[in-house]
Design an enzyme around this catalytic site. Sequence first.
Site, PDB file in Angstrom:
ATOM      1  N   ASP A 118       0.879  -1.167   0.000  1.00  0.00           N
ATOM      2  CA  ASP A 118       0.000   0.000   0.000  1.00  0.00           C
ATOM      3  C   ASP A 118       0.920   1.221   0.000  1.00  0.00           C
ATOM      4  O   ASP A 118       2.110   1.128   0.304  1.00  0.00           O
ATOM      5  CB  ASP A 118      -0.940  -0.007   1.207  1.00  0.00           C
ATOM      6  CG  ASP A 118      -2.151   0.920   0.970  1.00  0.00           C
ATOM      7  OD1 ASP A 118      -2.075   1.781   0.060  1.00  0.00           O
ATOM      8  OD2 ASP A 118      -3.165   0.790   1.680  1.00  0.00           O
TER       9      ASP A 118
HETATM   10  C1  BGC Z   1      -4.989   3.318   0.058  1.00  0.00           C
HETATM   11  C2  BGC Z   1      -5.007   2.353  -1.102  1.00  0.00           C
HETATM   12  C3  BGC Z   1      -4.821   3.121  -2.383  1.00  0.00           C
HETATM   13  C4  BGC Z   1      -3.518   3.886  -2.314  1.00  0.00           C
HETATM   14  C5  BGC Z   1      -3.217   4.693  -3.568  1.00  0.00           C
HETATM   15  C6  BGC Z   1      -3.778   4.231   0.024  1.00  0.00           C
HETATM   16  O1  BGC Z   1      -3.942   5.260   0.938  1.00  0.00           O
HETATM   17  O2  BGC Z   1      -5.034   2.611   1.269  1.00  0.00           O
HETATM   18  O3  BGC Z   1      -6.223   1.653  -1.121  1.00  0.00           O
HETATM   19  O4  BGC Z   1      -4.873   2.252  -3.477  1.00  0.00           O
HETATM   20  O5  BGC Z   1      -3.578   4.793  -1.236  1.00  0.00           O
HETATM   21  O6  BGC Z   1      -4.086   5.754  -3.694  1.00  0.00           O
END
Ligand code: BGC
Length: 751
Positions: A297
């Site tokens: 993530d």
């Molecule tokens: C989220 C993810 C997301 C990523 C990119 C993170 O804060 O938890 O689900 O895909 O950001 O935006």
Amino acid sequence: MSMQTPYKGLSFLSSLSSSIMASIAASLIAASLCCTPAHAQTAPDLTKMPWMNKSLAPDERANMVLGQLTLDEKIQMVHGAGWGVLREGAPIPAGSNFGAGYMVGIPRLGIPGIDLADSAVGIRMAAYQSRYATLLPSTLGAASSWDPESAQLYGQVIGRELRQQGFNMTIGGGVNITREPRNGRNFEYAGEDPILAGTMTGNLEKGVFSQHVMNDIKHYAMNDQETGRNVVNVLLDKKAMRESDLLAFEVSIGIADPSAVMCSYNLVNGDHSCENDYLLNQLLKKDFKFKGWVVSDWSGTHSTVKAALNGLDQDMPGDDNFFSEPLKKAVQEGQVPTARLDDMVHRILRSMFAAGVIDQPPVRTVVDPFRGRDDAQHIAEESIVLLKNTGGILPLKTSTPSIALIGSHADVGVLSGGGSAQVDSPGGNAANPRPGGSHWNEVIYFPSSPLKNIQAKSPTATVTYADGTDTAAAAKLAKSSTVALVFVNQPMSEGHDAASLALPGDQNALVEAVAAANPNTIVVLESGGPVSMPWIQHVKGVVEMWYPGIGGAQALANILFGDVNPSGKLPVTFAKDDAQLPHPVVPGLEGVSPAASAHDHHVKAFDLTYTEGAKVGYKWFEATNKEPLFPFGFGLSYTTYAYSGLTVDDAQRTVHFTVRNTGSREGTEIAQVYVALPGAANESYQRLSAWQRVKLAPGESKDVTLTLHPLSLTIFDTASNAWQLLPGDYKVMAGPSSSDTPLKATLHVHP
Ligand code: BGC
């Protein structure tokens, strides 16, 4: 697409790691090659490259490419090129498509970059490039259809539009179960039952993949709340995890065969998910036989050597400096074996070949908003759940003299979910238009007007809107109308949880006031997840439309007036209040003001033992003998159904029964089968085992044969690290919801 943007941002490059610099330089060269007259460049002849032979297996093709890569090129592939459009002021990687992340490709070998976009419920950040993206119903809403085909259609819409916008990968696919009903992200997941959630999300991601777009499952694992998501250490034994959260991942991964799995921010049993040997190596890659790559993530990576050895394959968005120069050094010094780096790259390459993003790269096209809207409306019509319908107040008659619409901007639009699942609304926020895209945590309405669509259904009715900010005015309007529709909302977003199940603001008081003024009051809910309804006895109708997407108002009007018979059933239990939940206060929010809870970083690191273990949702309510407001699997129809004749085939582990439409309208019933394991399992709850949507004309009967889901029958045995089928008698129950299973039979499992 502008080629100026990368150069404009050059001043930012000094802050980037040398590896990212090298990547960007490579891309700048590639970008400049693209604009040089054809006769002046020596473009690689892709046809001569053996790995371009489509008849070879993805693994074979990946190995051929791997053999050609330099160490720097391999390192370049295991991290992203920076935050790009997600962070204001961050440089936008050259060649990227302005999505959430970008892996620079290897043009000399014909390997494109990986252009990925957040696309949980539609593609994010569309406004940035004035693109259009269809907003689908929330995935929790779509899970209310219990329809794997509808889930595939959902994924096809996302995959199709990603390709049309020039992306080759989604990072949607959230399958975290609704362990915490106030979780800010429940709307982008698929409910509380691991098999239902896994089936719906797996099929959704299968739909994405069908469009030659790489697919993803996230957030692995136990990322069940936003409060403290970066610091919470979830403590749960393996048996409980395997039978709950991890089962949802196992089922969805089995169906979707995803290109990537995104590891989550939180810790599980002491280790961050993105460097968790048990989760990544032992379980995901070995036991689940996952062939794709593990992507972090965003900024979820916490180390170089530990993360690399424990199973992380790619660091995103890539400015953490863990998998760039430090990983190269670790490989050169032998702390991370070259074979492990090769494994990371192999997993990425084989997924690219498997999805077809190398053989059939995306071709930019104008997204078809009409097709997208029709698909979204179809899914919404299957998603809306009729929760209460006293005296058959619904469907409304087109001859209803006057209808009051109150609250939640029902004059102009429908609510959407926030955070990285936010889709930009065409024309801007329908409730508050202004130039630009949506901001983080802004409450965005999409231009699908309940007022216009309800008026269109009943042209002779006087349809009047009151915004609900003045309770007395709303009650006055309700009093003078034949029917009052009160729209209430629960805006939810990544980054924080709801402090309570209660509707925010004064909405409960608004409903009470309207209901007191008009006995024909119907509440329309636009919620991210379950909410409490202290006014439930005072209203005649309740319709849950979730965040219904760009076709939401049309779908709602079709349901309200009976052109579509509601068929959705709850994929989550609705508790009466917070006190009924395993954790009456969201863990980590004890003593924290709701305002502070809006920012997860305000919460100090803490251990969290989910005492309910595998008893999530309806299992908890049953095990603790609590009666919820609305049970899992519940949903009404404008017709009625009767169930009869349950038989069980012990050898095949199938069940057979009949469903009959006993009313006067065509309808679709979601018939459900639950099982209770033999005493030796020591479980005090039933499990969802099978279901089917059954379409029935008035008076029609259909025989249904269903196979019990094998993983609904087994317990996880930690000692042998395997699923175990206990011998004995299994209770089998069939009916319209988890709390209403009129048919009972026994499955005998012999040792
Ligand atoms: C989220 C993810 C997301 C990523 C990119 C993170 O804060 O938890 O689900 O895909 O950001 O935006």
